[in-house]
Design a protein around this motif. Structure first.
Motif, PDB file in Angstrom:
ATOM      1  N   GLU A  24       0.869  -1.361  -0.044  1.00 15.51           N
ATOM      2  CA  GLU A  24      -0.028  -0.091   0.093  1.00 15.51           C
ATOM      3  C   GLU A  24       0.986   1.319  -0.016  1.00 15.51           C
ATOM      4  OE1 GLU A  24      -2.995  -0.056   3.163  1.00 15.51           O
ATOM      5  OE2 GLU A  24      -3.730  -1.883   2.521  1.00 15.51           O
ATOM      6  N   GLN A  25       2.083   1.311   0.642  1.00 12.88           N
ATOM      7  CA  GLN A  25       2.972   2.505   0.765  1.00 12.88           C
ATOM      8  C   GLN A  25       3.309   2.837  -0.815  1.00 12.88           C
ATOM      9  OE1 GLN A  25       5.760   1.515   3.878  1.00 12.88           O
ATOM     10  NE2 GLN A  25       4.260   2.490   5.316  1.00 12.88           N
ATOM     11  N   TRP A  26       3.859   1.721  -1.382  1.00 17.32           N
ATOM     12  CA  TRP A  26       4.293   1.719  -2.926  1.00 17.32           C
ATOM     13  C   TRP A  26       3.346   2.195  -3.787  1.00 17.32           C
ATOM     14  CZ3 TRP A  26       9.070   2.332  -3.902  1.00 17.32           C
ATOM     15  CH2 TRP A  26      10.169   1.789  -3.429  1.00 17.32           C
ATOM     16  N   ALA A  27       2.184   1.836  -3.483  1.00 16.20           N
ATOM     17  CA  ALA A  27       0.975   2.268  -4.254  1.00 16.20           C
ATOM     18  C   ALA A  27       0.800   3.943  -4.182  1.00 16.20           C
ATOM     19  CB  ALA A  27      -0.374   1.525  -3.955  1.00 16.20           C
ATOM     20  N   GLU A  28       0.628   4.292  -2.917  1.00 12.04           N
ATOM     21  CA  GLU A  28       0.758   5.839  -2.396  1.00 12.04           C
ATOM     22  C   GLU A  28       1.796   6.383  -2.957  1.00 12.04           C
ATOM     23  OE1 GLU A  28      -0.112   6.141   1.553  1.00 12.04           O
ATOM     24  OE2 GLU A  28      -1.981   4.990   1.601  1.00 12.04           O
ATOM     25  N   THR A  29       2.820   5.934  -3.045  1.00 16.87           N
ATOM     26  CA  THR A  29       4.200   6.795  -3.491  1.00 16.87           C
ATOM     27  C   THR A  29       4.101   6.841  -5.073  1.00 16.87           C
ATOM     28  OG1 THR A  29       5.436   6.062  -1.463  1.00 16.87           O
ATOM     29  CG2 THR A  29       6.702   6.805  -3.634  1.00 16.87           C
ATOM     30  N   ALA A  30       3.667   5.831  -5.692  1.00 20.34           N
ATOM     31  CA  ALA A  30       3.453   5.722  -7.107  1.00 20.34           C
ATOM     32  C   ALA A  30       2.326   6.702  -7.615  1.00 20.34           C
ATOM     33  CB  ALA A  30       3.179   4.415  -7.663  1.00 20.34           C
ATOM     34  N   MET A  31       1.539   6.655  -6.902  1.00 18.67           N
ATOM     35  CA  MET A  31       0.319   7.594  -7.243  1.00 18.67           C
ATOM     36  C   MET A  31       0.779   9.117  -6.995  1.00 18.67           C
ATOM     37  SD  MET A  31      -2.816   8.016  -8.218  1.00 18.67           S
ATOM     38  CE  MET A  31      -3.451   6.412  -8.440  1.00 18.67           C
ATOM     39  N   GLY A  32       1.384   9.555  -5.913  1.00 19.31           N
ATOM     40  CA  GLY A  32       2.134  10.662  -5.593  1.00 19.31           C
ATOM     41  C   GLY A  32       2.952  10.961  -6.718  1.00 19.31           C
ATOM     42  N   VAL A  33       4.167  10.076  -7.168  1.00 21.19           N
ATOM     43  CA  VAL A  33       4.538  10.722  -8.379  1.00 21.19           C
ATOM     44  C   VAL A  33       3.883  10.892  -9.591  1.00 21.19           C
ATOM     45  CG1 VAL A  33       6.552   9.668  -9.977  1.00 21.19           C
ATOM     46  CG2 VAL A  33       6.697   9.225  -7.446  1.00 21.19           C
ATOM     47  N   VAL A  34       2.956  10.147  -9.848  1.00 16.16           N
ATOM     48  CA  VAL A  34       2.063  10.368 -11.171  1.00 16.16           C
ATOM     49  C   VAL A  34       1.467  11.678 -10.919  1.00 16.16           C
ATOM     50  CG1 VAL A  34      -0.282   9.828 -12.324  1.00 16.16           C
ATOM     51  CG2 VAL A  34       1.899   8.041 -11.663  1.00 16.16           C
ATOM     52  N   VAL A  35       0.795  12.168  -9.617  1.00 13.84           N
ATOM     53  CA  VAL A  35       0.022  13.453  -9.485  1.00 13.84           C
ATOM     54  C   VAL A  35       1.363  14.690  -9.999  1.00 13.84           C
ATOM     55  CG1 VAL A  35      -0.848  14.867  -7.697  1.00 13.84           C
ATOM     56  CG2 VAL A  35      -1.650  12.462  -8.179  1.00 13.84           C
ATOM     57  N   GLY A  75       3.505  18.805 -15.686  1.00 17.31           N
ATOM     58  CA  GLY A  75       2.936  19.206 -17.231  1.00 17.31           C
ATOM     59  C   GLY A  75       1.945  20.119 -17.503  1.00 17.31           C
ATOM     60  N   PHE A  76       1.071  20.215 -16.461  1.00 14.46           N
ATOM     61  CA  PHE A  76       0.314  21.409 -16.675  1.00 14.46           C
ATOM     62  C   PHE A  76       0.716  22.620 -16.501  1.00 14.46           C
ATOM     63  CE2 PHE A  76      -3.362  18.371 -15.430  1.00 14.46           C
ATOM     64  CZ  PHE A  76      -3.924  18.542 -16.803  1.00 14.46           C
ATOM     65  N   LEU A  77       1.747  22.769 -15.640  1.00 12.18           N
ATOM     66  CA  LEU A  77       2.397  24.043 -15.196  1.00 12.18           C
ATOM     67  C   LEU A  77       3.259  24.679 -16.573  1.00 12.18           C
ATOM     68  CD1 LEU A  77       3.350  26.449 -13.297  1.00 12.18           C
ATOM     69  CD2 LEU A  77       5.033  24.937 -12.613  1.00 12.18           C
ATOM     70  N   THR A  78       3.990  23.441 -17.194  1.00 10.89           N
ATOM     71  CA  THR A  78       4.592  23.964 -18.474  1.00 10.89           C
ATOM     72  C   THR A  78       3.731  24.409 -19.561  1.00 10.89           C
ATOM     73  OG1 THR A  78       6.217  22.352 -17.890  1.00 10.89           O
ATOM     74  CG2 THR A  78       6.359  22.831 -20.124  1.00 10.89           C
ATOM     75  N   TYR A  79       2.707  23.554 -19.683  1.00 11.06           N
ATOM     76  CA  TYR A  79       1.542  23.967 -20.808  1.00 11.06           C
ATOM     77  C   TYR A  79       1.174  25.147 -20.495  1.00 11.06           C
ATOM     78  CZ  TYR A  79      -2.635  23.919 -23.648  1.00 11.06           C
ATOM     79  OH  TYR A  79      -3.516  23.990 -24.388  1.00 11.06           O
ATOM     80  N   SER A  80       0.744  25.676 -19.345  1.00 12.64           N
ATOM     81  CA  SER A  80       0.038  26.756 -19.089  1.00 12.64           C
ATOM     82  C   SER A  80       1.035  28.042 -19.456  1.00 12.64           C
ATOM     83  CB  SER A  80      -0.560  26.858 -17.711  1.00 12.64           C
ATOM     84  OG  SER A  80       0.402  27.005 -16.947  1.00 12.64           O
ATOM     85  N   LEU A  81       2.366  27.893 -18.994  1.00 10.54           N
ATOM     86  CA  LEU A  81       3.245  28.881 -19.210  1.00 10.54           C
ATOM     87  C   LEU A  81       3.598  29.074 -20.876  1.00 10.54           C
ATOM     88  CD1 LEU A  81       5.893  28.431 -16.330  1.00 10.54           C
ATOM     89  CD2 LEU A  81       4.359  30.155 -16.585  1.00 10.54           C
TER      90      LEU A  81
END
Length: 172
Positions: free
Chosen positions: A5-16, A22-28
């Motif tokens: 569960e800890q690895w899954a949460e860490t992976a989800m955090g990296v994806v977020v 990506g959104f920041l780069t696109y908006s700029l």
């Protein structure tokens, strides 16, 4: 099970975090806040900047030719100094006029440039001398609704009925 569960949460955090970057780069890149490579910068001083903000469009004949990169206040004259990032393929005559125009009643503002007739072009780092600041639309509407000058507001309005005539006392 807890380790999985800890690895899954860490992976989800990296994806977020990756999506946020990506959104920041696109908006700029779409917003045009930064100067593109090759653009040249000129400046213009205005008495009133209104709702002009960095990233606002700079247009000639309605065609976007650049963006506002920065707005500062000149401390000695109290004028708003706008730095404009202009496409290098657009050569503006030295006697061009810059005007802050509104995008709409509730919208933002952009700078509209009217090219002059000079044979000499504005050089990078140059300044547009002929400018017209933003017009305060709500202030204009308010001055029409509530006129500030002219008559004495405390004076009573004149009546349309004739004043009663007084007769002098007759002496016999």
């Amino acid at each position: 099970m807890a380790l999985r569960e800890q690895w899954a949460e860490t992976a989800m955090g990296v994806v977020v975090l990756a999506l946020a970057a990506g959104f920041l780069t696109y908006s700029l890149s779409v917003g045009g806040v930064h100067m593109k490579r090759g653009d040249y910068e000129i400046s213009a001083k205005f008495g009133e900047a209104g709702s002009l903000a960095p990233g606002a469009a700079v247009a000639v004949a309605g065609v976007k030719v650049g963006t506002v990169s920065e707005i500062t206040l000149e401390p000695k004259t109290y004028l708003a100094v706008a730095k404009l990032s202009i496409d290098p393929t657009v050569k503006l005559p030295a006697d061009s006029t810059a005007k802050i125009t509104s995008d709409g009643i509730l919208g933002g503002a952009h700078i509209s440039i009217a090219p002059g007739a000079s044979l000499e072009d504005l050089k990078p780092g140059g300044q547009i001398e002929n400018t017209q600041g933003a017009v305060d639309l709500f202030g204009l509407i308010g001055s029409v609704i509530r006129p500030q000058g002219g008559g004495d507001a405390a004076a009573p309005a004149a009546s349309s009925a004739p004043a009663p005539a007084t007769q002098p006392a007759e002496s016999y």
